[in-house]
Design a protein around this motif. Structure first.
Motif, short mmCIF file in Angstrom:
data_model
loop_
_atom_site.label_atom_id
_atom_site.label_comp_id
_atom_site.label_asym_id
_atom_site.label_seq_id
_atom_site.Cartn_x
_atom_site.Cartn_y
_atom_site.Cartn_z
N PRO A 89 66.70 47.17 -33.23
CA PRO A 89 66.25 48.12 -33.12
C PRO A 89 65.32 48.24 -35.07
O PRO A 89 65.37 46.95 -35.80
CB PRO A 89 67.23 48.50 -34.05
CG PRO A 89 68.08 48.47 -33.16
CD PRO A 89 67.80 46.91 -32.77
N ASP A 90 64.27 48.72 -34.60
CA ASP A 90 63.25 49.02 -36.27
C ASP A 90 63.31 49.84 -37.17
O ASP A 90 64.36 50.16 -38.43
CB ASP A 90 61.31 48.63 -35.70
CG ASP A 90 60.93 48.44 -36.98
OD1 ASP A 90 61.26 47.99 -38.49
OD2 ASP A 90 59.71 49.60 -36.71
N LYS A 91 62.92 51.16 -36.69
CA LYS A 91 63.10 52.42 -36.90
C LYS A 91 63.90 53.66 -36.74
O LYS A 91 63.64 53.67 -36.02
CB LYS A 91 61.64 53.40 -37.44
CG LYS A 91 61.33 52.24 -39.08
CD LYS A 91 59.69 53.23 -39.00
CE LYS A 91 59.06 51.44 -40.42
NZ LYS A 91 57.71 52.30 -40.73
N LEU A 92 64.59 54.65 -37.33
CA LEU A 92 65.46 55.41 -36.08
C LEU A 92 65.00 56.40 -36.43
O LEU A 92 64.03 56.75 -37.59
CB LEU A 92 67.02 55.77 -36.61
CG LEU A 92 67.03 56.67 -36.19
CD1 LEU A 92 67.79 56.68 -34.49
CD2 LEU A 92 69.15 56.79 -36.98
N ILE A 93 64.05 56.84 -35.64
CA ILE A 93 62.82 57.98 -34.79
C ILE A 93 63.74 59.63 -34.63
O ILE A 93 63.45 60.66 -35.25
CB ILE A 93 61.86 57.31 -34.46
CG1 ILE A 93 61.96 57.56 -32.81
CG2 ILE A 93 61.38 57.11 -35.17
CD1 ILE A 93 61.39 57.87 -31.80
N ASP A 94 64.41 59.29 -34.57
CA ASP A 94 65.61 60.97 -33.41
C ASP A 94 66.96 60.09 -32.79
O ASP A 94 66.80 59.32 -33.07
CB ASP A 94 64.78 61.76 -32.62
CG ASP A 94 64.77 62.59 -32.35
OD1 ASP A 94 65.63 63.44 -33.59
OD2 ASP A 94 64.34 63.64 -31.23
N LYS A 95 67.86 61.52 -33.30
CA LYS A 95 69.10 61.07 -32.96
C LYS A 95 69.13 63.36 -31.76
O LYS A 95 68.73 63.69 -31.76
CB LYS A 95 70.06 61.80 -33.70
CG LYS A 95 70.51 60.56 -34.48
CD LYS A 95 71.28 60.74 -35.60
CE LYS A 95 71.47 59.74 -36.40
NZ LYS A 95 73.04 59.62 -37.67
N ILE A 96 69.70 61.82 -30.15
CA ILE A 96 69.61 63.25 -29.18
C ILE A 96 70.57 63.61 -28.72
O ILE A 96 71.18 62.44 -28.57
CB ILE A 96 68.17 63.46 -27.83
CG1 ILE A 96 68.46 62.24 -27.45
CG2 ILE A 96 66.79 63.34 -28.98
CD1 ILE A 96 67.51 62.10 -26.42
N ARG A 97 71.09 64.23 -27.40
CA ARG A 97 72.47 63.82 -27.33
C ARG A 97 71.66 64.32 -26.25
O ARG A 97 70.77 65.69 -25.62
CB ARG A 97 73.60 65.72 -27.52
CG ARG A 97 73.70 65.26 -28.86
CD ARG A 97 74.73 66.18 -29.67
NE ARG A 97 74.88 65.91 -30.76
CZ ARG A 97 76.42 64.89 -30.87
NH1 ARG A 97 76.51 64.11 -30.50
NH2 ARG A 97 76.50 65.04 -32.71
N GLN A 98 72.58 63.74 -24.63
CA GLN A 98 72.26 64.46 -23.29
C GLN A 98 73.09 64.59 -22.47
O GLN A 98 74.56 64.77 -22.88
CB GLN A 98 72.08 62.54 -22.62
CG GLN A 98 70.27 62.77 -23.03
CD GLN A 98 70.07 61.08 -22.93
OE1 GLN A 98 71.05 60.35 -22.84
NE2 GLN A 98 69.58 61.14 -21.82
#
Length: 450
Positions: free
Chosen positions: A166-175
């Protein structure tokens, strides 16, 4: 190595490149490009045509060793190209690219991995896509793999193998746990029947008689009047107040103070509790050390583990921390955990070769074993991180330990060697029974500094 590249141009070309530098060759389709060499592609088409050609170039799996530039940014240009073309630094970029190409000795390398490796600035980027159930797509991954409809499993596999990181965290989602869709609607529902058909009701409290009822029941002849004692109420805080606002369910008629939040999946219509949704972190990815080693040497890198006394695996170490923390709380004991981080260990073999890496790890193991007591417990938590549990040791011992570790590091016969030390003490009331989470919080300091 060619001194000048052949430049293949699709569409308009806006810069003049002298013939002494390189040949500019018009191209109409990818069949016009030679497949047995590497060159430079410049695309000057309209937006849709440019993105389609970028997808086609990568999907063919024949041009992963090329440089691909565009003359204007489009939706996919940052995902599938080397950016905007400029002839100013063209030869310098070409020579660097050729040097990287010459370093490839492996024959069975992954074409997508090779594309990322040839330019350290390249990344596997995620693109938001609202019409997809997964909400994000990886266009580069789609070009090279047919199973990219479910990319998370593949990405986790490649990360665990060391080919990506992983390089950069761009978002957090839920499924949704039923269909894994990210199209979710959050609803305030009745806690009794989970119906979303609820209404907020405001109640009033009469100070004269203490009666509490819905505000609508206090409205008489256009003014506020208590329905119980018929006292006219005018001033909030003097004649009356508003207690907790309540809700009313139009379905089951249940009255309640706090609504229950539920989540409805817009794809499969399943109604879920929030706490069972599947969390996903969306990252950009760069190459891991295993990918670099495989491309350069044709085989995966085996990072040797330190051979230390009192060594246990990660699962056992987690259980031991929970147990010894409870023991420390009960009997007022003090224990110390040392984190020993070797920040350069992951790419040491890449730079100096495996023989020298094994020599380094043997030296470190020998010196650390001389530092440890018979009662100390060691865990190699990661290839570059060792955790040392030192029972019945307080923070007051840290200066002595630090001095010993400095002396240890000084005798390692390697100028590139560095060792970072972190310390945490037990008991810690935040540890509870979740040692992995507690250690993750502790190691955040290491990650922030690393």
């Amino acid at each position: 190595m060619k001194s000048q590249p052949d430049i293949y141009v699709f569409g308009a070309y806006n810069e003049v490149v002298t013939p002494e530098q390189c040949a500019v060759i018009p191209a109409r389709c990818i069949d016009d490009l030679p497949s047995n060499t590497s060159g430079v592609v410049i695309i000057g088409l309209n937006n849709d045509a440019q993105d389609a050609l970028l997808m086609q170039l990568h999907s063919s799996k024949q041009f992963g060793l090329w440089q691909i530039f565009v003359q204007q940014p489009t939706v996919l240009s940052s995902h599938l190209s080397d950016g905007l073309w400029s002839a100013v630094h063209e030869l310098e970029q070409w020579h660097y690219h050729q040097q990287r190409l010459a370093m490839i000795t492996g024959t069975a390398f992954d074409p997508m991995i090779a594309w990322l490796w040839l330019n350290p600035e390249r990344r596997l980027l995620a693109k938001p896509q609202s019409d997809l159930s997964l909400l994000y797509r990886y266009p580069l991954l789609e070009c090279y793999y047919s199973n990219s409809e479910a990319p998370y499993g593949y990405l986790q596999s490649q990360v665990s193998k060391g080919y990506l990181q992983p390089d950069k965290l761009i978002d957090k989602i839920r499924q949704c746990p039923a269909c894994h869709s990210g199209h979710l609607n959050y609803l305030e529902t009745c806690p009794a029947c989970f119906s979303p058909d609820i209404e907020e009701r405001i109640s009033l409290h009469c100070f004269t008689c203490g009666h509490v009822s819905a505000q609508d029941n206090f409205i008489r002849r256009g003014q506020l009047e208590c329905p119980n004692c018929l006292t006219q109420i005018r001033h909030i805080g003097v004649d009356y107040d508003r207690p907790l606002e309540t809700f009313h369910c139009n379905g089951c008629k249940h009255a309640f103070v706090e609504a229950t939040t539920k989540v409805r999946c817009l794809d499969c219509l399943t109604l879920n509790d929030i706490n069972i949704l599947i969390p996903r972190k969306i990252y950009t990815y760069q190459l891991g050390i295993q990918a670099t080693h495989t491309i350069r040497y044709g085989q995966a890198l085996a990072v040797p583990e330190l051979t230390l006394n009192g060594k246990v695996d990660v699962g056992y170490f987690h259980s031991l921390l929970v147990w010894i923390n409870k023991l420390a709380q009960r009997h007022q004991q003090s224990h110390l955990i040392l984190g020993m981080h070797l920040p350069g260990l992951k790419d040491y073999a890449y730079r100096y070769g495996e023989v020298q890496m094994f020599s380094l790890t043997e030296q470190i193991s020998e010196r650390l074993n001389g530092l440890m007591r018979d009662t100390d417990i060691c865990c190699q938590y990661r290839p570059d991180l060792m955790l040392l549990l030192m029972p019945m040791t307080s923070n007051s011992s840290l200066p002595v330990l630090q001095n010993k570790i400095v002396q240890l590091a000084d005798v390692i016969e390697e100028s590139e060697f560095s060792l970072e030390i972190y310390a945490w003490s037990l008991p810690d009331s935040s540890l509870n029974d979740d040692a992995p989470f507690w250690l993750q919080q502790c190691l955040q300091e290491l990650n922030d500094n690393g």
